[in-house]
Design a protein around this motif. Structure first.
Motif, mmCIF file in Angstrom:
data_model
loop_
_atom_site.group_PDB
_atom_site.id
_atom_site.type_symbol
_atom_site.label_atom_id
_atom_site.label_comp_id
_atom_site.label_asym_id
_atom_site.label_seq_id
_atom_site.Cartn_x
_atom_site.Cartn_y
_atom_site.Cartn_z
ATOM 1 N N PHE A 76 -31.559 -57.430 -14.550
ATOM 2 C CA PHE A 76 -30.690 -56.329 -14.151
ATOM 3 C C PHE A 76 -30.768 -56.168 -12.646
ATOM 4 O O PHE A 76 -31.699 -56.658 -12.012
ATOM 5 C CB PHE A 76 -31.070 -55.014 -14.856
ATOM 6 N N ASN A 77 -29.787 -55.533 -12.082
ATOM 7 C CA ASN A 77 -29.753 -55.180 -10.666
ATOM 8 C C ASN A 77 -28.941 -53.895 -10.577
ATOM 9 O O ASN A 77 -27.711 -53.942 -10.525
ATOM 10 C CB ASN A 77 -29.129 -56.304 -9.836
ATOM 11 N N LEU A 78 -29.650 -52.760 -10.623
ATOM 12 C CA LEU A 78 -28.989 -51.470 -10.772
ATOM 13 C C LEU A 78 -29.337 -50.517 -9.633
ATOM 14 O O LEU A 78 -30.448 -50.561 -9.093
ATOM 15 C CB LEU A 78 -29.412 -50.820 -12.094
ATOM 16 N N PRO A 79 -28.405 -49.622 -9.319
ATOM 17 C CA PRO A 79 -28.683 -48.609 -8.307
ATOM 18 C C PRO A 79 -29.576 -47.509 -8.870
ATOM 19 O O PRO A 79 -29.474 -47.141 -10.043
ATOM 20 C CB PRO A 79 -27.295 -48.058 -7.959
ATOM 21 N N LYS B 268 -31.475 -34.679 -9.823
ATOM 22 C CA LYS B 268 -32.111 -33.365 -9.975
ATOM 23 C C LYS B 268 -33.315 -33.428 -10.919
ATOM 24 O O LYS B 268 -34.401 -32.958 -10.577
ATOM 25 C CB LYS B 268 -31.073 -32.358 -10.490
ATOM 26 N N ILE B 269 -33.131 -34.015 -12.102
ATOM 27 C CA ILE B 269 -34.228 -34.066 -13.077
ATOM 28 C C ILE B 269 -35.370 -34.945 -12.563
ATOM 29 O O ILE B 269 -36.543 -34.643 -12.776
ATOM 30 C CB ILE B 269 -33.744 -34.521 -14.477
ATOM 31 N N SER B 270 -35.035 -36.003 -11.853
ATOM 32 C CA SER B 270 -36.058 -36.873 -11.288
ATOM 33 C C SER B 270 -36.919 -36.124 -10.272
ATOM 34 O O SER B 270 -38.149 -36.264 -10.258
ATOM 35 C CB SER B 270 -35.404 -38.091 -10.633
ATOM 36 N N ARG B 271 -36.274 -35.316 -9.436
ATOM 37 C CA ARG B 271 -37.023 -34.502 -8.458
ATOM 38 C C ARG B 271 -37.873 -33.448 -9.169
ATOM 39 O O ARG B 271 -39.050 -33.281 -8.864
ATOM 40 C CB ARG B 271 -36.069 -33.801 -7.490
ATOM 41 N N GLU B 272 -37.245 -32.724 -10.090
ATOM 42 C CA GLU B 272 -37.942 -31.638 -10.787
ATOM 43 C C GLU B 272 -39.157 -32.135 -11.558
ATOM 44 O O GLU B 272 -40.204 -31.495 -11.567
ATOM 45 C CB GLU B 272 -36.989 -30.921 -11.750
ATOM 46 N N MET B 273 -39.016 -33.281 -12.218
ATOM 47 C CA MET B 273 -40.101 -33.825 -13.045
ATOM 48 C C MET B 273 -41.021 -34.772 -12.262
ATOM 49 O O MET B 273 -41.997 -35.271 -12.811
ATOM 50 C CB MET B 273 -39.518 -34.568 -14.256
ATOM 51 N N GLU B 274 -40.662 -35.022 -11.001
ATOM 52 C CA GLU B 274 -41.444 -35.939 -10.151
ATOM 53 C C GLU B 274 -41.652 -37.288 -10.833
ATOM 54 O O GLU B 274 -42.772 -37.754 -11.027
ATOM 55 C CB GLU B 274 -42.772 -35.300 -9.750
ATOM 56 N N PHE B 275 -40.520 -37.915 -11.197
ATOM 57 C CA PHE B 275 -40.575 -39.220 -11.859
ATOM 58 C C PHE B 275 -41.373 -40.213 -11.020
ATOM 59 O O PHE B 275 -41.056 -40.433 -9.853
ATOM 60 C CB PHE B 275 -39.170 -39.790 -12.055
ATOM 61 N N PRO B 276 -42.367 -40.865 -11.616
ATOM 62 C CA PRO B 276 -43.131 -41.903 -10.918
ATOM 63 C C PRO B 276 -42.521 -43.293 -11.135
ATOM 64 O O PRO B 276 -43.220 -44.301 -11.038
ATOM 65 C CB PRO B 276 -44.512 -41.792 -11.575
ATOM 66 N N PHE B 277 -41.253 -43.337 -11.469
ATOM 67 C CA PHE B 277 -40.554 -44.585 -11.761
ATOM 68 C C PHE B 277 -39.127 -44.454 -11.260
ATOM 69 O O PHE B 277 -38.590 -43.346 -11.148
ATOM 70 C CB PHE B 277 -40.559 -44.891 -13.263
ATOM 71 N N PRO B 278 -38.487 -45.583 -10.937
ATOM 72 C CA PRO B 278 -37.073 -45.540 -10.547
ATOM 73 C C PRO B 278 -36.206 -45.107 -11.731
ATOM 74 O O PRO B 278 -36.451 -45.527 -12.872
ATOM 75 C CB PRO B 278 -36.754 -46.983 -10.150
ATOM 76 N N TYR B 279 -35.215 -44.279 -11.437
ATOM 77 C CA TYR B 279 -34.257 -43.830 -12.450
ATOM 78 C C TYR B 279 -32.932 -44.488 -12.102
ATOM 79 O O TYR B 279 -32.323 -44.175 -11.089
ATOM 80 C CB TYR B 279 -34.163 -42.309 -12.445
ATOM 81 N N LEU B 280 -32.518 -45.443 -12.924
ATOM 82 C CA LEU B 280 -31.404 -46.330 -12.621
ATOM 83 C C LEU B 280 -30.149 -45.959 -13.411
ATOM 84 O O LEU B 280 -30.240 -45.532 -14.559
ATOM 85 C CB LEU B 280 -31.787 -47.772 -12.944
ATOM 86 N N LEU B 281 -29.011 -46.186 -12.790
ATOM 87 C CA LEU B 281 -27.723 -45.914 -13.423
ATOM 88 C C LEU B 281 -27.078 -47.224 -13.856
ATOM 89 O O LEU B 281 -26.836 -48.110 -13.045
ATOM 90 C CB LEU B 281 -26.792 -45.165 -12.463
ATOM 91 N N ASP B 282 -26.801 -47.325 -15.145
ATOM 92 C CA ASP B 282 -26.131 -48.482 -15.744
ATOM 93 C C ASP B 282 -24.684 -48.067 -16.029
ATOM 94 O O ASP B 282 -24.285 -47.894 -17.181
ATOM 95 C CB ASP B 282 -26.866 -48.876 -17.029
ATOM 96 N N GLU B 283 -23.919 -47.920 -14.970
ATOM 97 C CA GLU B 283 -22.562 -47.376 -15.079
ATOM 98 C C GLU B 283 -21.651 -48.227 -15.957
ATOM 99 O O GLU B 283 -20.820 -47.712 -16.697
ATOM 100 C CB GLU B 283 -21.958 -47.210 -13.679
#
Length: 184
Positions: free
Chosen positions: A18-21, A93-108
């Motif tokens: 994969f190669n996702l933003p 927003k949810i990534s900031r609020e939950m302090e995700f320790p992983f990349p959150y990627l969009l599979d548009e």
């Protein structure tokens, strides 16, 4: 909202590239995401009650797995047209609020979800350091509410993969909301 169970683990299946933003403005690929001892690919979203029920514990477990050489990425593949909560802005927003320790990627395009045969959120794919599938099971016995004193199925499976390269032979499928496929 339909609840679905993904199929059981197809041991040894190679991880699809994969190669996702990401919500952090960078792009992530399979090779740039792989940890020394493996990779956990998670299909999640913001609106799903199954994901919401486990999210704080998932964030904590992923932090622990990182110490074992297991990296993780979360992929949001839902079509957000009917679920505004799954928009890119809400992913940030949810990534900031939950302090995700992983990349959150969009599979548009939903291409990656299809390549993995992901069917629900959450849907977990645990790979060893060779990129071979070793776990496709549940997070724990929780459903839409947290089950107290639950066995940490995902964590212990990924720990075993980090230590031995192989996942547990007995796995219980995840359950979650169906991926919201684009109608185009």
């Amino acid at each position: 909202m339909a609840s679905l169970n993904p199929p059981v683990c197809n041991f040894g299946q190679p991880a699809a590239d994969f190669n996702l933003p990401s919500i952090d403005g960078k792009r992530y690929s399979l090779s740039s995401s792989m940890g020394e001892n493996g990779l956990l690919v998670m299909f999640i979203c913001n609106h799903c009650p199954y994901v919401k029920a486990i999210l704080p514990r998932l964030v904590s477990d992923v932090r622990e797995l990182k110490l074992l050489g297991i990296n993780a990425v979360a992929i949001m593949s839902n079509d957000p047209k009917d679920y505004q909560e799954d928009s890119f802005e809400n992913m940030q927003k949810i990534s900031r609020e939950m302090e995700f320790p992983f990349p959150y990627l969009l599979d548009e395009t939903q291409f990656v979800a299809k390549a993995y045969d992901a069917v629900c959120t959450p849907d977990f794919f645990g790979f060893n350091s060779k990129g071979e599938l070793q776990y496709r099971g549940r997070f724990d016995e929780s459903r839409k509410e947290t089950a107290p004193n639950s066995t940490r199925d995902l964590f212990y499976a990924m720990k075993q993969i980090a230590e031995s390269g192989a996942g547990p032979k007995e796995q219980i499928a995840s359950i979650g909301c169906s991926i919201k496929w684009s109608q185009l």
